[in-house]
Design a protein around this motif. Structure first.
Motif, short mmCIF file in Angstrom:
data_model
loop_
_atom_site.label_atom_id
_atom_site.label_comp_id
_atom_site.label_asym_id
_atom_site.label_seq_id
_atom_site.Cartn_x
_atom_site.Cartn_y
_atom_site.Cartn_z
N LEU A 1 -3.52 18.13 -3.50
CA LEU A 1 -4.11 16.85 -3.88
C LEU A 1 -4.33 15.93 -2.69
O LEU A 1 -4.98 14.88 -2.83
CB LEU A 1 -3.24 16.17 -4.94
N SER A 2 -3.82 16.31 -1.51
CA SER A 2 -4.08 15.49 -0.32
C SER A 2 -5.57 15.53 0.05
O SER A 2 -6.04 14.69 0.82
CB SER A 2 -3.25 15.97 0.86
N GLU B 1 -9.70 5.53 -6.34
CA GLU B 1 -9.87 4.55 -7.42
C GLU B 1 -9.52 5.17 -8.77
O GLU B 1 -8.84 4.55 -9.60
CB GLU B 1 -11.32 4.05 -7.42
N MET B 2 -9.96 6.41 -9.00
CA MET B 2 -9.61 7.08 -10.25
C MET B 2 -8.11 7.25 -10.39
O MET B 2 -7.53 6.99 -11.45
CB MET B 2 -10.32 8.43 -10.34
N MET B 3 -7.45 7.67 -9.32
CA MET B 3 -5.99 7.85 -9.37
C MET B 3 -5.28 6.52 -9.62
O MET B 3 -4.30 6.45 -10.37
CB MET B 3 -5.49 8.49 -8.07
N ASP C 1 1.68 12.48 -7.30
CA ASP C 1 2.74 12.71 -8.30
C ASP C 1 2.33 12.19 -9.67
O ASP C 1 2.67 12.77 -10.70
CB ASP C 1 4.04 12.03 -7.86
N VAL C 2 1.57 11.09 -9.68
CA VAL C 2 1.06 10.55 -10.95
C VAL C 2 0.13 11.57 -11.61
O VAL C 2 0.24 11.85 -12.81
CB VAL C 2 0.31 9.21 -10.72
N VAL C 3 -0.79 12.13 -10.84
CA VAL C 3 -1.71 13.13 -11.39
C VAL C 3 -0.93 14.30 -11.97
O VAL C 3 -1.22 14.77 -13.09
CB VAL C 3 -2.72 13.59 -10.32
N ARG D 1 0.87 -1.18 0.00
CA ARG D 1 0.00 0.00 0.00
C ARG D 1 0.90 1.22 0.00
O ARG D 1 1.82 1.32 0.83
CB ARG D 1 -0.93 -0.01 1.21
N LEU D 2 0.65 2.13 -0.93
CA LEU D 2 1.55 3.26 -1.12
C LEU D 2 1.06 4.51 -0.42
O LEU D 2 -0.16 4.69 -0.22
CB LEU D 2 1.70 3.55 -2.63
N ASP D 3 2.01 5.38 -0.11
CA ASP D 3 1.67 6.70 0.39
C ASP D 3 0.86 7.42 -0.70
O ASP D 3 1.21 7.39 -1.87
CB ASP D 3 2.96 7.47 0.68
N PRO D 4 -0.27 8.07 -0.33
CA PRO D 4 -1.08 8.78 -1.34
C PRO D 4 -0.27 9.77 -2.18
O PRO D 4 -0.64 10.06 -3.33
CB PRO D 4 -2.14 9.50 -0.49
N ALA D 5 0.83 10.27 -1.63
CA ALA D 5 1.63 11.25 -2.38
C ALA D 5 2.16 10.66 -3.68
O ALA D 5 2.40 11.40 -4.64
CB ALA D 5 2.80 11.73 -1.51
#
Length: 585
Positions: A486-487, A496-498, A101-103, A93-97
Motif C-alpha cells: 500500500l506504500s 484523499e480517499m484513504m 492500516d486503516v485500509v 501529519r501522520l505516517d502513511p502507514a
C-alpha cells in the motif's frame, strides 16, 4: 479502527507527560480536548484543540503550551509532523502507514469498521405515529425515514434500540374516522350518500373499509343506532387503516418493534394515566390551582378556573400544566406523560421522539415531565422534522385524487423508488425545510446525491469486474489484497480517499451522539466524490488507472483501496436504509 480516538488517547498521554515533567498543573479538565479533521486538509491529517482549551485553566500561553505539546507528540513515530497554528491548534501529519492500516482494517471487517460502542442504557425511538385516519403523506415520510435511519445509526453505535409507533386511537379523531367509514359502508350497500359532509374524511381510501364492513355485516349495521355501531366500525376502521400504514412503511423499508395503543393508557395497569396521577399526587407534584392567561393572544378555549396542575416548572418548564379538562377527562399532556412513563417502566432510559415541526411548543414541557416522572433517570430528546415541499421540475405537485387533501407517500414511492426518497430525506438536516423535486431525484448526474453515491458503489464493483477480466489468474479476495504494497498509494487523490475512509468511524460516532443521521449521507457523498475524481484522473493519466495489467503491484494496491471505499459506502448506505447496487444502468 478509529484513528481519531487512537490519537486523542495519544494527546492525553502527551499531556500527562507534560504534567509529570511539571510543565502542566495536575488535575486539568480534559473533557473538551478533541482530535478532529483540520478544516483545511492541506494543513494535515488531524488537529487537536488541547492547548487552546487548557491554556486558561493551566495559566499558560496557548501558543507556548501548544509548542510544548507538539514537541511531545513528535516523539511518536506515527506522527511525522506536529505544527502549532493560529491561537493554539496543533495540526498533525501522520505516517502513511497509519492509513494503510486503516485500509487493511476495512478489508478485514468492512461492516465492523463502521461501528462504535457508545455507552448508555436502552433507547426508545418513537417515530411516525401518524393518526390512523388515512394514508401517510410525504411529511410523514420524512419523519419515518429520519427515525428509522437514526435507529439504524444508534444500533451501529452499539446501542440497544426499540423502534416504536404510538397509535392515536383514543381521541375524537377516531370517532370522526368511524363516522366517515360508516358513510362509505352505506355507500357500499348501494345508498347514494351524496357529497361527503364537512368534518368527515373525504378521501377514497375509506371506500375499501366500507366495502369490508358491508361484506362482514351485510345491512345489519345500517339499522342500528350510532351508539351500537360506532365502537365496532371504529375498531374495524382503525385496524384497516393501520394495515395500510404498515404497508406504506414496509414499502419504504420501515418496520417497528412496538405498536403502542393509546387506549391502553386509559385502563388500570401500572403504565396508565390513573397510575401516573396517583404517583404524582403521592410525590406532591400535583396541586389544585389557577394558571395566568397565556402571553399574547389568549385562545378562545382558555378558561380561568381552578384545575389540577402538574408542577412542571420545578423541572424546567415555562409554566405548570393542567392534567384534567373541565369535564374531568384527561388532557393530551396527561396521556403523553403516562406514555413516556410507561416507556421508562419498560426499561428505556434514553427516549427520542421524532415529531413534526408544529410540535415545537411540546418539547420543553415533555422534557420536564420525563425528568419529573423518572427522577432524572431518563432523558428525552425531541427531533423536529420540518416541512417537505413536493415539486416536479420546480413546480408544486397537485393534491392526490385518492387522499383528497395531499399527495400520499405511496404515490411518491411508486414514482421515484424508496432509495431516492430515503437518501434525499436524509441529505438535509431534519430541522431544515426540504424541497423534494420528483424530476431531479431520478436524474443520473452529480447533482443527484443518491445516484452519485450509489453509482460510486456500483463503480467499485465495475472496477473488480474489469480486473478479473484483465487478470483472471490474480487472487483479488480481500484477504489477498490486504497483503498488497500500500506504500504505492502515493497520489494525492489516493491519499484523499484513504483519509475519508479513515473518518467514517468518527463520523458515525459523532452522528450517533448528536442524533443526526444526515452526517452519514454528507460523508458518503464526499467519499463517492473522491472515488469519481480519481477515476476521471485515470482517464487522462493511464498510470493512475485502477486496473493496469502491466503494473500488477500498483493495481493490487489500488484494488485494496477500492474495496475499502466500497465497504465504507455499503456500510453507510445500510445505515441510511438505502441499497448498495453492484450495477447501475
Amino acid at each position: 479502527m478509529n484513528i481519531f480516538a487512537i490519537f486523542e488517547a495519544r494527546v492525553r498521554d502527551a499531556l500527562e507527560s507534560l504534567t509529570r515533567a511539571g510543565q502542566l498543573p495536575a488535575g486539568l479538565d480534559l473533557s473538551r480536548v478533541v482530535v478532529e479533521p483540520p478544516r483545511d486538509p492541506s494543513h494535515g491529517d488531524l488537529a487537536t484543540n488541547a492547548a487552546l482549551v487548557l491554556a486558561k485553566e493551566a495559566r499558560a500561553n496557548p501558543k507556548v503550551l501548544g509548542e510544548a505539546l507538539a514537541a511531545e507528540l513528535r516523539t511518536d513515530p506515527r506522527i511525522v509532523e506536529a505544527s502549532v497554528a493560529g491561537p493554539g491548534f496543533i495540526n498533525l501529519r501522520l505516517d502513511p502507514a497509519v492509513f494503510h492500516d486503516v485500509v487493511r482494517a476495512v478489508l478485514a471487517d468492512p461492516e465492523g469498521f463502521a461501528r462504535a460502542k457508545l455507552p448508555g442504557g436502552k433507547v426508545n425511538i418513537e417515530y411516525v405515529s401518524a393518526n390512523p385516519t388515512g394514508p401517510m403523506h410525504v411529511g410523514h415520510g420524512r419523519g419515518a425515514v429520519f427515525g428509522d435511519a437514526l435507529a439504524n445509526l444508534l444500533v451501529a453505535a452499539g446501542r440497544d434500540v426499540t423502534r416504536e409507533y404510538y397509535i392515536n386511537d383514543a381521541g375524537a379523531q377516531v370517532d370522526v374516522l368511524a363516522r366517515s367509514a360508516f358513510l362509505r359502508y352505506r355507500e357500499a350497500l348501494g345508498e347514494d350518500v351524496g357529497p361527503i359532509p364537512e368534518g368527515l374524511y373525504p378521501g377514497d381510501y375509506l371506500k375499501p373499509v366500507g366495502e369490508a364492513l358491508a361484506r362482514e355485516h351485510g345491512g345489519a349495521l345500517a339499522a342500528k343506532p350510532e351508539a351500537d355501531w360506532l365502537p365496532l366500525v371504529r375498531e374495524t376502521a382503525i385496524a384497516l387503516m393501520m394495515d395500510m400504514i404498515r404497508g406504506d412503511l414496509a414499502a419504504i423499508g420501515i418496520h417497528h418493534d412496538v405498536f403502542f395503543s393509546e387506549r391502553t393508557l386509559h385502563g388500570d395497569g401500572p403504565g396508565s394515566v390513573s397510575a401516573l396521577l396517583a404517583d404524582l399526587r403521592a410525590r406532591g407534584l400535583v396541586y389544585e390551582g389557577r394558571l395566568p392567561p397565556p402571553k399574547g393572544q389568549v385562545p378562545e378555549d382558555w378558561e380561568d378556573r381552578e384545575q389540577t396542575l402538574f408542577r412542571t416548572q420545578e423541572f424546567g418548564d415555562d409554566t405548570d400544566r393542567p392534567l384534567l379538562k373541565s369535564d374531568g377527562s384527561y388532557t393530551y399532556f396527561a396521556s403523553d406523560i403516562a406514555y413516556h412513563r410507561d416507556k421508562f417502566l419498560r426499561g428505556a432510559t434514553d427516549m427520542i421522539d421524532v415529531l413534526g415541526a408544529d410540535h415545537g411548543g411540546y418539547v420543553k414541557r415533555m422534557q420536564a415531565a420525563v425528568k419529573a416522572v423518572t427522577d432524572g433517570e431518563a432523558s428525552l430528546d425531541v427531533k423536529l422534522c420540518q416541512l417537505v415541499r413536493l415539486l416536479r421540475a420546480g413546480e408544486p405537485v397537485k393534491m392526490s385524487k385518492r387522499a383528497g387533501e395531499f399527495v400520499t407517500l405511496r404515490e411518491v414511492i411508486d414514482e421515484v423508488g424508496r432509495d431516492a426518497i430515503r437518501f434525499m430525506m436524509l441529505y438535509r438536516k431534519n430541522d431544515a425545510t426540504l424541497d423534494f423535486d420528483l424530476a431531479k431525484v431520478v436524474e443520473q448526474s452529480k447533482d443527484n446525491p443518491v445516484f452519485y453515491v450509489q453509482y460510486a458503489h456500483a463503480r467499485c464493483h465495475s472496477v473488480f469486474r474489469q480486473a478479473r477480466e484483465a487478470m483472471p489468474d490474480e487472487d483479488l479476495s480481500a484477504q489477498a489484497l490486504a497483503q498488497a504494497d500500500l506504500s504505492l498509494l502515493a497520489d494525492l487523490g489516493e491519499r484523499e480517499m484513504m483519509r475519508l475512509v479513515a473518518q467514517i468511524p468518527r463520523v458515525l460516532e459523532s452522528a450517533a451522539v448528536a442524533h443526526e443521521p444526515h452526517r452519514i449521507a454528507f460523508h458518503l457523498y464526499e467519499v463517492a466524490s473522491s472515488l469519481h475524481s480519481f477515476w476521471n484522473k485515470g482517464k487522462d493519466l493511464p498510470q493512475l488507472r485502477f486496473v493496469n495489467p502491466t503494473d500488477r503491484k500498483s493495481t493490487r494496491a489500488r484494488l485494496a483501496l477500492v474495496e475499502a471505499v466500497r465497504g465504507v459506502l455499503a456500510s453507510g448506505l445500510a445505515i441510511l436504509g438505502v441499497t448498495a447496487p453492484s450495477e447501475m444502468r
